[in-house]
Design a protein around this motif. Structure first.
Motif, short mmCIF file in Angstrom:
data_model
loop_
_atom_site.label_atom_id
_atom_site.label_comp_id
_atom_site.label_asym_id
_atom_site.label_seq_id
_atom_site.Cartn_x
_atom_site.Cartn_y
_atom_site.Cartn_z
N SER A 95 0.90 -1.19 0.02
CA SER A 95 0.13 -0.03 0.22
C SER A 95 0.77 1.13 0.06
O SER A 95 0.42 2.31 -0.50
CB SER A 95 -0.96 0.02 1.17
OG SER A 95 -0.34 0.36 2.32
N LEU B 48 -7.05 -4.58 -3.94
CA LEU B 48 -7.71 -3.35 -3.80
C LEU B 48 -7.33 -2.51 -2.57
O LEU B 48 -7.45 -1.22 -2.69
CB LEU B 48 -9.37 -3.64 -3.85
CG LEU B 48 -9.84 -4.13 -5.19
CD1 LEU B 48 -11.12 -4.48 -4.75
CD2 LEU B 48 -9.49 -2.74 -6.21
N TYR B 49 -7.10 -3.13 -1.41
CA TYR B 49 -6.57 -2.44 -0.22
C TYR B 49 -5.33 -1.84 -0.46
O TYR B 49 -5.13 -0.50 -0.40
CB TYR B 49 -6.39 -3.45 0.91
CG TYR B 49 -5.89 -2.68 2.21
CD1 TYR B 49 -6.74 -1.87 3.03
CD2 TYR B 49 -4.57 -2.73 2.55
CE1 TYR B 49 -6.10 -1.20 4.12
CE2 TYR B 49 -3.88 -1.90 3.42
CZ TYR B 49 -4.74 -1.43 4.29
OH TYR B 49 -4.21 -0.51 5.21
N SER C 238 -5.65 1.16 -2.92
CA SER C 238 -6.86 2.23 -2.09
C SER C 238 -5.62 3.25 -1.62
O SER C 238 -5.97 4.69 -1.67
CB SER C 238 -7.55 2.05 -1.06
OG SER C 238 -8.51 1.10 -1.68
N TRP C 239 -4.60 2.96 -1.26
CA TRP C 239 -3.76 3.99 -0.64
C TRP C 239 -2.68 4.61 -1.58
O TRP C 239 -1.69 5.40 -1.32
CB TRP C 239 -2.62 3.26 0.61
CG TRP C 239 -3.69 2.84 1.70
CD1 TRP C 239 -4.27 1.42 1.81
CD2 TRP C 239 -4.07 3.58 2.85
NE1 TRP C 239 -5.09 1.75 2.90
CE2 TRP C 239 -4.99 3.00 3.47
CE3 TRP C 239 -3.69 4.93 3.08
CZ2 TRP C 239 -5.52 3.28 5.00
CZ3 TRP C 239 -4.29 5.27 4.41
CH2 TRP C 239 -5.16 4.76 5.11
N MET D 230 -12.93 1.65 -9.82
CA MET D 230 -13.53 1.43 -8.33
C MET D 230 -15.00 1.77 -8.29
O MET D 230 -15.93 0.76 -7.88
CB MET D 230 -12.84 2.45 -7.32
CG MET D 230 -11.39 2.11 -7.19
SD MET D 230 -11.03 0.47 -6.59
CE MET D 230 -9.24 0.32 -6.86
N GLN E 201 -14.48 -2.22 -0.10
CA GLN E 201 -13.22 -1.68 -0.49
C GLN E 201 -13.12 -0.71 -1.58
O GLN E 201 -12.63 0.19 -1.46
CB GLN E 201 -12.20 -2.81 -0.90
CG GLN E 201 -10.61 -2.43 -0.82
CD GLN E 201 -10.32 -1.75 0.45
OE1 GLN E 201 -10.45 -2.68 1.27
NE2 GLN E 201 -9.78 -0.54 0.39
N ALA E 202 -14.03 -0.94 -2.66
CA ALA E 202 -14.16 0.27 -3.55
C ALA E 202 -14.59 1.50 -3.13
O ALA E 202 -14.11 2.55 -3.44
CB ALA E 202 -15.01 -0.28 -4.94
N GLU F 8 -14.34 2.53 -0.08
CA GLU F 8 -13.31 2.93 0.62
C GLU F 8 -12.17 3.60 -0.06
O GLU F 8 -11.63 4.75 0.21
CB GLU F 8 -12.44 2.02 1.54
CG GLU F 8 -11.35 2.34 2.51
CD GLU F 8 -11.05 1.22 3.38
OE1 GLU F 8 -10.00 1.67 4.33
OE2 GLU F 8 -11.66 0.12 3.55
N TYR F 9 -11.84 3.24 -1.22
CA TYR F 9 -10.83 4.03 -2.30
C TYR F 9 -11.50 5.22 -2.54
O TYR F 9 -10.65 6.13 -2.31
CB TYR F 9 -10.72 2.85 -3.58
CG TYR F 9 -10.09 3.76 -4.57
CD1 TYR F 9 -8.79 3.74 -4.86
CD2 TYR F 9 -10.92 4.54 -5.55
CE1 TYR F 9 -8.05 4.39 -5.90
CE2 TYR F 9 -10.09 5.17 -6.48
CZ TYR F 9 -8.97 5.17 -6.80
OH TYR F 9 -8.32 5.91 -7.53
N TYR G 75 -10.79 7.99 0.23
CA TYR G 75 -9.53 8.37 0.32
C TYR G 75 -9.41 9.28 -0.83
O TYR G 75 -8.34 10.04 -0.60
CB TYR G 75 -8.47 7.30 -0.03
CG TYR G 75 -8.70 6.20 1.27
CD1 TYR G 75 -9.19 6.58 2.50
CD2 TYR G 75 -8.32 5.04 0.95
CE1 TYR G 75 -9.10 5.56 3.47
CE2 TYR G 75 -8.24 3.99 1.94
CZ TYR G 75 -8.65 4.24 3.44
OH TYR G 75 -8.77 3.10 4.07
N ASP G 76 -9.90 9.32 -1.92
CA ASP G 76 -9.54 10.24 -3.21
C ASP G 76 -10.32 11.26 -3.54
O ASP G 76 -10.16 12.07 -4.58
CB ASP G 76 -9.20 9.59 -4.27
CG ASP G 76 -7.98 8.52 -4.08
OD1 ASP G 76 -7.17 8.86 -3.28
OD2 ASP G 76 -7.85 7.33 -4.66
#
Length: 189
Positions: free
Chosen positions: A34, A60-61, A64-65, A75, A91-92, A94-95, A98-99
């Motif tokens: 990540s 995906l995790y 994500s970072w 995503m 998880q998608a 969550e991505y 973050y963005d």
């Protein structure tokens, strides 16, 4: 404090563990990868051919970072795909959380993602609803407050997460205002 770059040997070992069957090693590898943005294209290639849910989730995790908006559409597509497991769809989301600060609220990318997240609030999986609520709170887009307020009625526990969908909606309502202020400060309306 950021980690030093991974050596090629460490990177290769992490990628091998990521694709293995040892869940503990897979999680450790995803965490290590990540922070290594040089692996984005490799991870995307692995994701395309992978069918195991736990492995797809780990990939995906890590992605994500990486903070790479180039995967935004991917995503959103994963989030919207009812054939994907709740773990992948969550998880998608969550991505996206973050963005969001890198995407203008008046852009098509923002609209498509928010529409997918609003639809995910009706998902049968509490995990997907929880992650969608979280992502909406990270948008910094105040017109989404009513949708988040409605989700405070969802008292369903979200396995693997802290508390209920309602608990996360309450937290998201706190974040959305702070994220809105951050958008204004950073000049990303």
């Amino acid at each position: 404090m950021s980690q030093p770059p991974m050596s090629q040997k460490e990177r290769d070992a992490a990628l091998k563990d990521l694709m293995g069957t040892d869940r503990t090693a897979m999680i450790r590898a995803a965490t290590n990868l990540s922070s290594d943005k040089s692996t984005t294209s490799t991870l995307l290639g692995l994701l395309q051919g992978e069918t195991r849910v736990d492995t797809r989730h780990a990939i995906l995790y890590a992605l994500s970072w990486h903070g790479d908006l180039g995967q935004w559409d991917l995503m959103v597509g994963l989030l919207k795909d009812p054939k994907e497991s709740p773990l992948i769809r969550g998880q998608a989301a969550e991505y996206l959380s973050y963005d969001f600060m890198g995407v203008k609220t008046d852009s098509q990318e923002f609209k498509v993602a928010v529409d997918a997240l609003l639809e995910a609030l009706k998902d049968p999986s509490p995990e997907v609803r929880y992650c969608a609520v979280n992502a909406l709170g990270c948008t910094g887009h105040l017109p989404l407050i009513p949708a988040l307020e409605e989700m405070r009625d969802d008292k369903t526990p979200a396995p693997g997460w802290v508390g209920t969908v309602s608990d996360e909606a309450s937290r998201a309502l706190e974040w959305i205002v702070g994220m809105h202020e951050m958008r204004i400060k950073n000049g990303v309306p």
